[in-house]
Design a protein around this motif. Structure first.
Motif, PDB file in Angstrom:
ATOM      1  N   SER B 153      60.429  33.118  11.399  1.00  0.00           N
ATOM      2  CA  SER B 153      61.470  33.902  12.065  1.00  0.00           C
ATOM      3  C   SER B 153      62.694  33.049  12.391  1.00  0.00           C
ATOM      4  O   SER B 153      63.594  33.488  13.106  1.00  0.00           O
ATOM      5  CB  SER B 153      60.921  34.556  13.336  1.00  0.00           C
ATOM      6  OG  SER B 153      60.342  33.590  14.196  1.00  0.00           O
ATOM      7  N   ASN B 157      66.085  34.286  14.421  1.00  0.00           N
ATOM      8  CA  ASN B 157      66.376  33.729  15.742  1.00  0.00           C
ATOM      9  C   ASN B 157      67.724  33.013  15.768  1.00  0.00           C
ATOM     10  O   ASN B 157      68.366  32.946  16.817  1.00  0.00           O
ATOM     11  CB  ASN B 157      65.242  32.802  16.192  1.00  0.00           C
ATOM     12  CG  ASN B 157      64.076  33.587  16.770  1.00  0.00           C
ATOM     13  OD1 ASN B 157      64.278  34.644  17.374  1.00  0.00           O
ATOM     14  ND2 ASN B 157      62.870  33.104  16.576  1.00  0.00           N
ATOM     15  N   ILE B 160      70.099  35.731  16.476  1.00  0.00           N
ATOM     16  CA  ILE B 160      69.995  36.094  17.896  1.00  0.00           C
ATOM     17  C   ILE B 160      70.720  35.064  18.771  1.00  0.00           C
ATOM     18  O   ILE B 160      71.457  35.429  19.689  1.00  0.00           O
ATOM     19  CB  ILE B 160      68.503  36.229  18.301  1.00  0.00           C
ATOM     20  CG1 ILE B 160      67.913  37.485  17.641  1.00  0.00           C
ATOM     21  CG2 ILE B 160      68.332  36.255  19.813  1.00  0.00           C
ATOM     22  CD1 ILE B 160      66.418  37.677  17.844  1.00  0.00           C
ATOM     23  N   TYR B 242      68.616  43.302  19.780  1.00  0.00           N
ATOM     24  CA  TYR B 242      67.697  42.311  19.238  1.00  0.00           C
ATOM     25  C   TYR B 242      66.677  41.931  20.305  1.00  0.00           C
ATOM     26  O   TYR B 242      66.884  42.207  21.495  1.00  0.00           O
ATOM     27  CB  TYR B 242      68.438  41.059  18.769  1.00  0.00           C
ATOM     28  CG  TYR B 242      69.302  40.408  19.820  1.00  0.00           C
ATOM     29  CD1 TYR B 242      68.749  39.579  20.786  1.00  0.00           C
ATOM     30  CD2 TYR B 242      70.680  40.634  19.854  1.00  0.00           C
ATOM     31  CE1 TYR B 242      69.533  38.988  21.746  1.00  0.00           C
ATOM     32  CE2 TYR B 242      71.478  40.046  20.822  1.00  0.00           C
ATOM     33  CZ  TYR B 242      70.903  39.219  21.768  1.00  0.00           C
ATOM     34  OH  TYR B 242      71.671  38.637  22.733  1.00  0.00           O
ATOM     35  N   ASN B 244      63.452  38.727  21.000  1.00  0.00           N
ATOM     36  CA  ASN B 244      62.609  37.606  20.597  1.00  0.00           C
ATOM     37  C   ASN B 244      61.415  37.594  21.546  1.00  0.00           C
ATOM     38  O   ASN B 244      61.592  37.538  22.755  1.00  0.00           O
ATOM     39  CB  ASN B 244      63.447  36.317  20.704  1.00  0.00           C
ATOM     40  CG  ASN B 244      62.607  35.046  20.789  1.00  0.00           C
ATOM     41  OD1 ASN B 244      61.574  34.984  21.457  1.00  0.00           O
ATOM     42  ND2 ASN B 244      63.077  33.999  20.134  1.00  0.00           N
ATOM     43  N   THR B 245      60.212  37.703  20.999  1.00  0.00           N
ATOM     44  CA  THR B 245      59.019  37.726  21.839  1.00  0.00           C
ATOM     45  C   THR B 245      57.952  36.810  21.238  1.00  0.00           C
ATOM     46  O   THR B 245      58.151  36.268  20.156  1.00  0.00           O
ATOM     47  CB  THR B 245      58.403  39.143  21.912  1.00  0.00           C
ATOM     48  OG1 THR B 245      57.943  39.501  20.604  1.00  0.00           O
ATOM     49  CG2 THR B 245      59.417  40.165  22.390  1.00  0.00           C
ATOM     50  N   ALA B 264      58.739  43.149  20.359  1.00  0.00           N
ATOM     51  CA  ALA B 264      60.021  42.785  19.732  1.00  0.00           C
ATOM     52  C   ALA B 264      60.791  44.044  19.345  1.00  0.00           C
ATOM     53  O   ALA B 264      61.982  44.186  19.648  1.00  0.00           O
ATOM     54  CB  ALA B 264      59.769  41.906  18.505  1.00  0.00           C
ATOM     55  N   ASN B 348      62.634  43.050  10.814  1.00  0.00           N
ATOM     56  CA  ASN B 348      61.601  42.273  11.516  1.00  0.00           C
ATOM     57  C   ASN B 348      61.382  40.929  10.843  1.00  0.00           C
ATOM     58  O   ASN B 348      61.374  40.848   9.614  1.00  0.00           O
ATOM     59  CB  ASN B 348      60.256  43.014  11.483  1.00  0.00           C
ATOM     60  CG  ASN B 348      60.227  44.224  12.393  1.00  0.00           C
ATOM     61  OD1 ASN B 348      61.077  44.370  13.265  1.00  0.00           O
ATOM     62  ND2 ASN B 348      59.240  45.080  12.192  1.00  0.00           N
ATOM     63  N   ASN B 355      55.812  33.789  16.857  1.00  0.00           N
ATOM     64  CA  ASN B 355      57.242  33.988  17.106  1.00  0.00           C
ATOM     65  C   ASN B 355      57.743  35.258  16.421  1.00  0.00           C
ATOM     66  O   ASN B 355      58.070  35.257  15.233  1.00  0.00           O
ATOM     67  CB  ASN B 355      58.058  32.789  16.597  1.00  0.00           C
ATOM     68  CG  ASN B 355      58.088  31.665  17.598  1.00  0.00           C
ATOM     69  OD1 ASN B 355      57.527  30.606  17.384  1.00  0.00           O
ATOM     70  ND2 ASN B 355      58.754  31.892  18.716  1.00  0.00           N
ATOM     71  N   SER B 357      60.423  38.408  16.096  1.00  0.00           N
ATOM     72  CA  SER B 357      61.767  38.837  16.448  1.00  0.00           C
ATOM     73  C   SER B 357      62.165  40.085  15.672  1.00  0.00           C
ATOM     74  O   SER B 357      61.713  40.294  14.545  1.00  0.00           O
ATOM     75  CB  SER B 357      62.788  37.721  16.175  1.00  0.00           C
ATOM     76  OG  SER B 357      62.608  36.687  17.120  1.00  0.00           O
ATOM     77  N   TYR B 481      60.390  35.549  25.707  1.00  0.00           N
ATOM     78  CA  TYR B 481      61.271  34.755  24.855  1.00  0.00           C
ATOM     79  C   TYR B 481      60.615  33.417  24.499  1.00  0.00           C
ATOM     80  O   TYR B 481      60.116  32.707  25.369  1.00  0.00           O
ATOM     81  CB  TYR B 481      62.581  34.524  25.592  1.00  0.00           C
ATOM     82  CG  TYR B 481      63.664  33.859  24.791  1.00  0.00           C
ATOM     83  CD1 TYR B 481      64.407  34.581  23.873  1.00  0.00           C
ATOM     84  CD2 TYR B 481      63.950  32.508  24.973  1.00  0.00           C
ATOM     85  CE1 TYR B 481      65.402  33.973  23.130  1.00  0.00           C
ATOM     86  CE2 TYR B 481      64.948  31.889  24.239  1.00  0.00           C
ATOM     87  CZ  TYR B 481      65.666  32.628  23.317  1.00  0.00           C
ATOM     88  OH  TYR B 481      66.655  32.029  22.594  1.00  0.00           O
TER      89      TYR B 481
END
Lengths: 85, 546
Positions: B153, B157, B160, B242, B244-245, B264, B348, B355, B357, B481
């Protein structure tokens, strides 16, 4: 057979870094995955590599490896029957 | 505020440039095939190679020589297109994700270097993932603004992070994306995990049996709308939301219900302030592994219910371009949005370490929250030494997977949290120069000794830069995050600044910030040959809303 099991346990301890354990700590019949020793999918790959490198065993598919890798007992039995080295 | 997309550059197995990629995406002709450029003995695994040698890429990129890593060359081709497309003429920030860095060069010479042959040893400095971004920025007249390295990701990211910089008013234009070249290292690494397919990959199909890897690079230019309108720039679309998780489940396996993916996608929709029915298309991560696709599909069903959009994975066309996939597939999402006249599309990108996002694009201007800095407290930093007793913090079954430095890092993290008195950490940022250098060198040694076989899967999963952040997230069950930057500078400044921005943007309240650097003795001796050094750093601090 007992010697093979002891050797196998030593190889597993080294491959997956069970630093504080000795072969005596691993029971022959206990499940290696989930509830038993608590190994996971990455460990399964390491065990498959032990089977290949040390005993010349290549599994045909996932079902076959899954059945063989249940416990020390099942691994040893599988090795005895299928080893090529 | 509104963020417009005013420039695009892309190179993939489908070709060089937006026009070529658009044509091939619309015609659906795959670029995946037998490896021709990567010097691998494994012809049984099809890959999506950019169909040019490094020498040819150097010409395309206008670079003087082919001593640059393939990663930089691919990045340069895409970046120059994006910069020219948007007409950028000033030193704007560049955020560029990668994981392999200069690995293609390292693996080419490692077997000689380890025997004391110092031919081409200067090229070792390209290995650092952060070097890739620094060099790309330097060659395009941009400012290096960071190297997100969250495995697959990374590039999403990066976009983001770029959006956050605009929201915080730090710039009016940002170039963001990522680059990833095929390497023997990760081809054999993915092979060790048993997840490569020997045929064309089949995402979401019942008989899917794994990934085709791929390579490429893509960048988009994000621009504050007023700036874009003022200079009458052509606008491809807008950033609408957006998130991020972190799945915080397993190093390489996604949770069965796709909790991280679910969070996400839903958080991105919350930011965009839209309902599931508004999304017409998802460019799914869709790697075609049994696990990823089941997990992602479950998450999509949970989010969209009866309003299922069109779900596509473009990986059969390009292969899985790993760290570049987030930006390559954002460009594909733009193309789909334009050609099918969709209002909202989603992209996605999920990586090892959990990770996850998601990004939402819109065809029309969309409002994003502005970021204003609030009062932020920096709690006391904790630095651990080599003699830490970790057993009080790390159960044996988890410790066994960690290198000594990783254990030190985890202890520093726990101690910093204790010192802060903060009850619950909801975000994690890690800065690292080299990433997991011990497992990385372990694999390089294995390949030098025994060739392309029997790579350790444990070493591969620990070799990525984000292994520390993923490990800590799993131990803390922190699903918020989660970010890793590859950073050349030795301090924590970049990570602390990123944490401030994320807190200001409302993405977390109590963030754990870590600096993680591991030393490998083989690597250290190579670095000494060019007069460089590396040292172990395991440092952590909590940064929170005051």
């Amino acid at each position: 057979m007992e010697e093979l099991k002891r050797q196998l346990k030593q190889q597993i301890i080294e491959a997956i870094n069970l630093e504080d354990m000795t072969p005596e700590d691993i029971e022959d019949a206990a499940p290696l995955f989930g509830e038993g020793l608590g190994l996971d999918s990455i460990d399964a790959l390491e065990l498959i590599m032990i089977m290949d490198k040390n005993y010349g065993i290549k599994f045909a598919d996932k079902n076959e490896s899954k059945a063989a890798l249940q416990s020390i007992d099942t691994m040893a039995a599988y090795i005895k029957e299928h080893r090529t080295k | 505020m509104k963020i417009a997309i005013t420039g695009v550059g892309i190179v993939s197995a489908l070709g060089v440039g937006m026009a070529a990629n658009k044509e091939r995406l619309l015609s659906g002709k795959s670029g995946v095939g037998v490896p021709r450029i990567l010097p691998t003995c494994h012809k049984e695994w099809p890959i999506g190679e950019v169909p040019f040698t490094c020498d040819e890429l150097a010409v395309l990129a206008g670079a003087e020589s082919s001593t640059l890593s393939r990663n930089i060359l691919l990045g340069l081709v895409a970046l120059k297109e994006a910069v020219a497309d948007a007409g950028i003429q000033s030193p704007v920030p560049l955020v560029s994700g990668t994981t392999v860095g200069g690995m293609d060069i390292t693996e080419r010479y490692y077997h000689r270097w380890r025997q004391g042959d110092n031919g081409q040893i200067a090229l070792i400095s390209q290995h650092e993932a952060g070097f890739t971004t620094a060099e790309l920025a330097r060659r395009c007249g941009l400012v290096d603004a960071g190297t997100p390295s969250t495995a697959c990701s990374s590039a999403l990211n990066a976009i983001i992070c770029g959006a956050g910089m605009l929201q915080a008013g730090k710039a009016r234009q940002v170039v963001a994306g990522g680059t990833e070249a095929m390497t023997l290292f990760h081809l054999n690494g993915f092979a060790s995990l048993g997840i490569l397919s020997q045929s064309l990959c089949r995402p979401f199909q019942p008989d899917r049996d794994g990934i085709n890897l791929g390579e490429g690079a893509a960048y988009i230019v994000l621009e504050e709308e007023q700036s874009a309108l003022k200079r009458k720039a052509a606008i491809y679309g807008y950033l609408a939301g957006y998130a991020n998780t972190c799945d915080a489940y397993h190093a390489t396996t996604s949770s069965p219900d796709g909790d991280g993916a679910y969070a996400a996608m839903s958080n991105a929709m919350k930011m965009a302030d839209i309902q599931p029915a508004s999304i017409s298309y998802i460019n799914a991560h869709g790697t075609a592994t049994v696990n990823n696709d089941a997990s992602e599909w479950n998450a999509i069903k949970r989010v969209f219910g009866e309003h299922m959009p069109e779900v596509e994975s473009t990986k059969p066309l390009t292969g899985h371009t790993t760290s570049a996939s987030g930006s390559i597939e954002t460009v594909f999402s733009i193309i789909r949005m334009q050609s099918r006249r969709y209002s909202y599309v989603m992209n996605n990108a999920f990586g090892f370490g959990g990770n996850d996002s998601s990004l939402i694009l819109s065809s029309h201007p969309a409002d994003l929250p502005s970021v204003s800095y609030c009062n932020i407290k920096e709690c006391e930093a904790v630095e651990t030494a080599g003699d830490e007793n970790y057993s009080a913090y790390i159960p044996m079954m988890q410790a066994r997977r960690m290198t000594a430095t990783m254990r030190r890092m985890v202890v520093a993290a726990y101690k910093a949290i204790e010192k802060s008195g903060v009850p619950h950490i909801d975000g994690i940022i890690v800065g690292t120069q080299w990433g997991g250098m011990v497992p990385t060198v372990n694999i390089l040694e294995q390949m030098a000794e025994q060739g392309e076989q029997d790579i350790s899967p444990t070493s591969f999963m620990n070799s990525t830069h984000n292994a520390a952040a993923g490990t800590i997230a799993r131990m803390l069950q922190c699903k918020g995050y989660n970010m890793t930057f590859a950073t050349t500078a030795g301090g924590m400044d970049a990570a602390v600044e990123a944490a401030r921005m994320s807190i200001a943007a409302g993405m977390a309240k109590n963030m754990l910030v870590c600096r993680y650097d591991e030393v490998d003795e083989h690597w250290q001796s190579l670095l000494k040959m060019i007069g460089k050094d590396s040292k172990v750093i395991t440092k952590a601090r909590v940064i929170c809303l005051d």
